[in-house]
Design a protein around this motif. Sequence first.
Motif, PDB file in Angstrom:
ATOM      1  N   GLY A 107       0.811  -1.209   0.000  1.00  0.00           N
ATOM      2  CA  GLY A 107       0.000   0.000   0.000  1.00  0.00           C
ATOM      3  C   GLY A 107       0.840   1.252   0.000  1.00  0.00           C
ATOM      4  O   GLY A 107       2.074   1.210  -0.072  1.00  0.00           O
ATOM      5  N   ARG A 108       0.125   2.378   0.070  1.00  0.00           N
ATOM      6  CA  ARG A 108       0.782   3.683   0.025  1.00  0.00           C
ATOM      7  C   ARG A 108       0.014   4.642   0.914  1.00  0.00           C
ATOM      8  O   ARG A 108      -1.225   4.674   0.890  1.00  0.00           O
ATOM      9  N   LEU A 109       0.734   5.419   1.701  1.00  0.00           N
ATOM     10  CA  LEU A 109       0.156   6.460   2.533  1.00  0.00           C
ATOM     11  C   LEU A 109       0.380   7.815   1.879  1.00  0.00           C
ATOM     12  O   LEU A 109       1.466   8.106   1.374  1.00  0.00           O
ATOM     13  N   ALA A 110      -0.649   8.662   1.901  1.00  0.00           N
ATOM     14  CA  ALA A 110      -0.526  10.012   1.356  1.00  0.00           C
ATOM     15  C   ALA A 110      -1.448  10.936   2.137  1.00  0.00           C
ATOM     16  O   ALA A 110      -2.434  10.489   2.746  1.00  0.00           O
ATOM     17  N   ASP A 111      -1.145  12.227   2.116  1.00  0.00           N
ATOM     18  CA  ASP A 111      -2.052  13.184   2.750  1.00  0.00           C
ATOM     19  C   ASP A 111      -3.177  13.527   1.777  1.00  0.00           C
ATOM     20  O   ASP A 111      -3.178  13.059   0.629  1.00  0.00           O
ATOM     21  N   PRO A 112      -4.179  14.312   2.198  1.00  0.00           N
ATOM     22  CA  PRO A 112      -5.309  14.595   1.300  1.00  0.00           C
ATOM     23  C   PRO A 112      -4.923  15.289  -0.004  1.00  0.00           C
ATOM     24  O   PRO A 112      -5.691  15.239  -0.977  1.00  0.00           O
ATOM     25  N   ALA A 113      -3.735  15.917  -0.045  1.00  0.00           N
ATOM     26  CA  ALA A 113      -3.272  16.555  -1.282  1.00  0.00           C
ATOM     27  C   ALA A 113      -2.510  15.589  -2.170  1.00  0.00           C
ATOM     28  O   ALA A 113      -2.067  15.968  -3.261  1.00  0.00           O
ATOM     29  N   GLY A 114      -2.352  14.335  -1.707  1.00  0.00           N
ATOM     30  CA  GLY A 114      -1.638  13.345  -2.501  1.00  0.00           C
ATOM     31  C   GLY A 114      -0.158  13.275  -2.236  1.00  0.00           C
ATOM     32  O   GLY A 114       0.562  12.530  -2.911  1.00  0.00           O
ATOM     33  N   VAL A 115       0.341  14.028  -1.255  1.00  0.00           N
ATOM     34  CA  VAL A 115       1.770  14.019  -0.934  1.00  0.00           C
ATOM     35  C   VAL A 115       2.097  12.756  -0.140  1.00  0.00           C
ATOM     36  O   VAL A 115       1.442  12.464   0.873  1.00  0.00           O
ATOM     37  N   PRO A 116       3.080  11.953  -0.581  1.00  0.00           N
ATOM     38  CA  PRO A 116       3.416  10.713   0.127  1.00  0.00           C
ATOM     39  C   PRO A 116       3.843  10.992   1.568  1.00  0.00           C
ATOM     40  O   PRO A 116       4.475  12.017   1.858  1.00  0.00           O
ATOM     41  N   LEU A 117       3.499  10.054   2.456  1.00  0.00           N
ATOM     42  CA  LEU A 117       3.873  10.166   3.860  1.00  0.00           C
ATOM     43  C   LEU A 117       4.869   9.065   4.198  1.00  0.00           C
ATOM     44  O   LEU A 117       4.507   7.883   4.286  1.00  0.00           O
ATOM     45  N   GLY A 118       6.120   9.438   4.364  1.00  0.00           N
ATOM     46  CA  GLY A 118       7.162   8.491   4.728  1.00  0.00           C
ATOM     47  C   GLY A 118       7.438   8.508   6.222  1.00  0.00           C
ATOM     48  O   GLY A 118       6.980   9.378   6.951  1.00  0.00           O
ATOM     49  N   ASP A 119       8.159   7.497   6.678  1.00  0.00           N
ATOM     50  CA  ASP A 119       8.591   7.391   8.071  1.00  0.00           C
ATOM     51  C   ASP A 119       7.411   7.284   9.035  1.00  0.00           C
ATOM     52  O   ASP A 119       7.459   7.803  10.140  1.00  0.00           O
ATOM     53  N   VAL A 120       6.341   6.601   8.603  1.00  0.00           N
ATOM     54  CA  VAL A 120       5.178   6.360   9.453  1.00  0.00           C
ATOM     55  C   VAL A 120       5.180   4.892   9.866  1.00  0.00           C
ATOM     56  O   VAL A 120       5.357   4.002   9.035  1.00  0.00           O
ATOM     57  N   VAL A 121       4.973   4.622  11.139  1.00  0.00           N
ATOM     58  CA  VAL A 121       4.944   3.249  11.651  1.00  0.00           C
ATOM     59  C   VAL A 121       3.583   2.622  11.361  1.00  0.00           C
ATOM     60  O   VAL A 121       2.539   3.226  11.633  1.00  0.00           O
ATOM     61  N   LEU A 122       3.590   1.415  10.812  1.00  0.00           N
ATOM     62  CA  LEU A 122       2.365   0.650  10.570  1.00  0.00           C
ATOM     63  C   LEU A 122       2.482  -0.702  11.241  1.00  0.00           C
ATOM     64  O   LEU A 122       3.584  -1.226  11.437  1.00  0.00           O
ATOM     65  N   GLN A 123       1.320  -1.280  11.580  1.00  0.00           N
ATOM     66  CA  GLN A 123       1.265  -2.638  12.084  1.00  0.00           C
ATOM     67  C   GLN A 123       0.149  -3.396  11.368  1.00  0.00           C
ATOM     68  O   GLN A 123      -0.899  -2.824  11.073  1.00  0.00           O
ATOM     69  N   ALA A 124       0.410  -4.669  11.117  1.00  0.00           N
ATOM     70  CA  ALA A 124      -0.626  -5.603  10.672  1.00  0.00           C
ATOM     71  C   ALA A 124      -0.800  -6.603  11.799  1.00  0.00           C
ATOM     72  O   ALA A 124       0.158  -7.295  12.180  1.00  0.00           O
ATOM     73  N   CYS A 125      -2.015  -6.661  12.367  1.00  0.00           N
ATOM     74  CA  CYS A 125      -2.237  -7.450  13.579  1.00  0.00           C
ATOM     75  C   CYS A 125      -3.383  -8.429  13.401  1.00  0.00           C
ATOM     76  O   CYS A 125      -4.431  -8.094  12.842  1.00  0.00           O
ATOM     77  N   ALA A 126      -3.177  -9.647  13.898  1.00  0.00           N
ATOM     78  CA  ALA A 126      -4.229 -10.657  14.061  1.00  0.00           C
ATOM     79  C   ALA A 126      -3.916 -11.320  15.398  1.00  0.00           C
ATOM     80  O   ALA A 126      -3.975 -10.687  16.430  1.00  0.00           O
ATOM     81  N   SER A 127      -3.533 -12.613  15.397  1.00  0.00           N
ATOM     82  CA  SER A 127      -3.081 -13.232  16.647  1.00  0.00           C
ATOM     83  C   SER A 127      -1.687 -12.756  17.019  1.00  0.00           C
ATOM     84  O   SER A 127      -1.266 -12.856  18.176  1.00  0.00           O
ATOM     85  N   VAL A 128      -0.965 -12.240  16.024  1.00  0.00           N
ATOM     86  CA  VAL A 128       0.338 -11.616  16.223  1.00  0.00           C
ATOM     87  C   VAL A 128       0.345 -10.300  15.454  1.00  0.00           C
ATOM     88  O   VAL A 128      -0.544 -10.036  14.650  1.00  0.00           O
ATOM     89  N   CYS A 129       1.352  -9.470  15.712  1.00  0.00           N
ATOM     90  CA  CYS A 129       1.494  -8.206  14.991  1.00  0.00           C
ATOM     91  C   CYS A 129       2.836  -8.159  14.280  1.00  0.00           C
ATOM     92  O   CYS A 129       3.843  -8.683  14.783  1.00  0.00           O
ATOM     93  N   TYR A 130       2.849  -7.542  13.112  1.00  0.00           N
ATOM     94  CA  TYR A 130       4.071  -7.287  12.370  1.00  0.00           C
ATOM     95  C   TYR A 130       4.159  -5.802  12.069  1.00  0.00           C
ATOM     96  O   TYR A 130       3.126  -5.157  11.839  1.00  0.00           O
TER      97      TYR A 130
END
Length: 221
Positions: free
Chosen positions: A31-54
């Motif tokens: 995926g890709r993160l961007a602000d409402p103007a379409g500017v990419p957002l780097g250096d943001v922490v993400l997690q994908a979680c179910a029984s464990v998190c990554y």
Amino acid sequence: MLLLLFALAPACAPSGGVDDTAADDGVVLTGRLADPAGVPLGDVVLQACASVCYADVSAPDGTFAFALSPGSWSLKVAASDRGDAPLVVPLALAADRDVALTVPRLDPPVPVPDAADDVAVTAGLSLRLSAEGLPGIDAVAAAALPAGAWPPLDGLDGVPTAAFALSPLGAGEDVPFTAEVAGTRAWCTDEAGTAWVRCDAPGEPGVHGRLPHLGTLVVGD
């Protein structure tokens, strides 16, 4: 409006972690993160979680990636030092998936009153806040998601009319809300953040209900 709130789970694999079952029959979430103007957002922490998190951190161009097993996952985007709003997005993954997430800036935080009171946290959304209901939390902030830039709404049995994100993610329990926006129903993320649950109070005028915690709120029909 859509309100999105989540708590980062404490047990996480390092960035780039892979579900043990994903090697043979896994799926890749990009995926890709961007602000409402379409500017990419780097250096943001993400997690994908179910029984464990990554965990992963978005690249300078806003991109991220996870290798996961099929099933129900919670994609969590942490608030940033820039004031970007946190997001919680339930995803049902059966095949490789690419998602685009628009991340707005939080509105100025509002103080949590000592005694319970209805507080407008952003245009169209009020929460009943108190120091007793939010122990250790001095302020709450929110953001409305831009219309038409909703995150994926896997399994939500309605049509969204508005969306919000709230911070701090995961705070509170059974927080009353009033949404003064178009719509007749409301959905929140469940405790795990992997599914949508109805959280409105049927029969009351307007859209009222209780948030299981500060997470994602969607209002619609």
